[in-house]
Design a protein around this motif. Sequence first.
Motif, PDB file in Angstrom:
ATOM      1  N   ASP A 133       0.829  -1.208   0.000  1.00 18.12           N
ATOM      2  CA  ASP A 133       0.000   0.000   0.000  1.00 18.12           C
ATOM      3  C   ASP A 133       0.863   1.257   0.000  1.00 18.12           C
ATOM      4  OD1 ASP A 133      -2.375  -1.543   0.146  1.00 18.12           O
ATOM      5  OD2 ASP A 133      -2.088  -1.780   2.297  1.00 18.12           O
TER       6      ASP A 133
ATOM      7  N   LEU B  58       0.163 -11.897  -1.392  1.00 19.28           N
ATOM      8  CA  LEU B  58      -0.930 -11.906  -2.361  1.00 19.28           C
ATOM      9  C   LEU B  58      -1.507 -13.300  -2.564  1.00 19.28           C
ATOM     10  CD1 LEU B  58       0.474  -9.462  -5.083  1.00 19.28           C
ATOM     11  CD2 LEU B  58      -1.218  -8.969  -3.306  1.00 19.28           C
TER      12      LEU B  58
ATOM     13  N   GLN C  17     -10.258  -9.661  -2.544  1.00 27.25           N
ATOM     14  CA  GLN C  17      -9.115  -8.913  -2.012  1.00 27.25           C
ATOM     15  C   GLN C  17      -8.001  -8.808  -3.051  1.00 27.25           C
ATOM     16  OE1 GLN C  17      -8.592 -11.583   1.341  1.00 27.25           O
ATOM     17  NE2 GLN C  17      -9.161  -9.951   2.784  1.00 27.25           N
TER      18      GLN C  17
ATOM     19  N   ALA D   1      -6.235  -5.462  -4.669  1.00 29.21           N
ATOM     20  CA  ALA D   1      -4.786  -5.242  -4.709  1.00 29.21           C
ATOM     21  C   ALA D   1      -4.306  -5.077  -6.142  1.00 29.21           C
ATOM     22  CB  ALA D   1      -4.054  -6.406  -4.034  1.00 29.21           C
TER      23      ALA D   1
ATOM     24  N   LYS E  91      -5.165  -1.704  -7.486  1.00 31.05           N
ATOM     25  CA  LYS E  91      -4.298  -0.695  -6.858  1.00 31.05           C
ATOM     26  C   LYS E  91      -2.922  -0.686  -7.523  1.00 31.05           C
ATOM     27  CE  LYS E  91      -4.612  -0.075  -2.482  1.00 31.05           C
ATOM     28  NZ  LYS E  91      -4.564  -0.248  -1.008  1.00 31.05           N
TER      29      LYS E  91
END
Length: 417
Positions: free
Chosen positions: A225, A248, A255, A259, A262
């Motif tokens: 992040d 991951l 989820q 990710a 992102k």
Amino acid sequence: MLFDTVLRDGRIAGREHERVDIGVRDGRIAAIGPALDAGPSGGTCELALDGRLLIPGFVETHIHLDKSCISDRCVCRTGTLKEAIENAAAAKLAFTEDDIYARGRRTLEKAIVQGTTRMRTHVEVDPRIGLKGFRAVSALKRDYAWAVDIEICVFPQEGLNNDPGTFELLIEACENGADLVGGCPYTDSDPQRQITRIFDLARRFDIDIDFHLDFDLDPSWMHLDEVCRQTAEHGWAGRVAIGHVTKLSALDHAQLEEAGLKLAGAGVAVTVLPATDLFLMGRDAPHSAPRGVAPAHRLLGHGVTCSLATNNVLNPFTPFGDCSLLRMANLYANIAQLGRPEEMQACLEMVTSLAAKLMNLKDYGFEVGNPADIVVLDCTDRAAAVSELAQPLLATKRGRISFTRPGTTINRPVLSI
């Protein structure tokens, strides 16, 4: 047009339906097409490929030449990441430049004969090893430029904020030609500050970044992040890669999609290291041990640039390895249970074109004017290359043949009548 070399009757990966010739002149691709006219006989080297598959070389995005081939110096009992770091750190104290060069050469030559033509190698820098590894690998980069182009990523394996003098050594390496800088936040006393300082270095020297990141199976928190946030903040999209990211593998599909979006939105690429991650992760599971390998193929579906790479060779992190990226693609396909032709093609792309994209290689591929980096595989299509572990038979680097491997001959018995 006159050519120095013509490779006759090959199939270019992604265009297997047609058989073409490739004409090479002055180290570059000069023409691609059927039945190229090589001009008067005698002045051109012609190589008959008999319809075999051509790729522009394998691209190794993450390997450690400096600490390869040290298994015989280490005693490993638990097989954990912590033990691997401790063993390598202890062995590193005895490294010399000559020793690093010799072991790196052994590993590099393995990679060359497996068809690798581009490489990014991570090199440790800290007060104990100093710049020995950087200098030795810089010499390998120079001495083996005839076969492989090498990028050197200097990074602090054992921490940065908790290791006084390391930051200054990273600066010195960057001043002396390091191609990019890396990080390893999970070994640092202040991971977030390490990430910030690595971005500061990258901006100071205008170089790319490649982090070792999120190397465990606890998905409740991630440094991913913060890396994505700082990538966007500093405008470094397309210039940041993260390796391992085994967390991951512990996410559910929703989820993972979050990710992936992102990462894609920030322009952060991912390198998955199947051999190391499979070997080290899940050691504490009493049964049904998780594979611990990030699902690169799913990330691709969310728009993330992904590669597969070797990481370590014959050391505590990975006590095996022949530097075959095709083997890594095959191993990943097995781990991820990928069997359809298009899935295996994607695995090949993650060690070729997608890996080149991760490294921002602008001159990679079969285009007129690009360097004549060509590898001949003993197969006729991309899926077969992965499923059958097709042997690389020949490679050219900027038009010069760097290795050849004869095909296998079966010696059948002579039947008497």
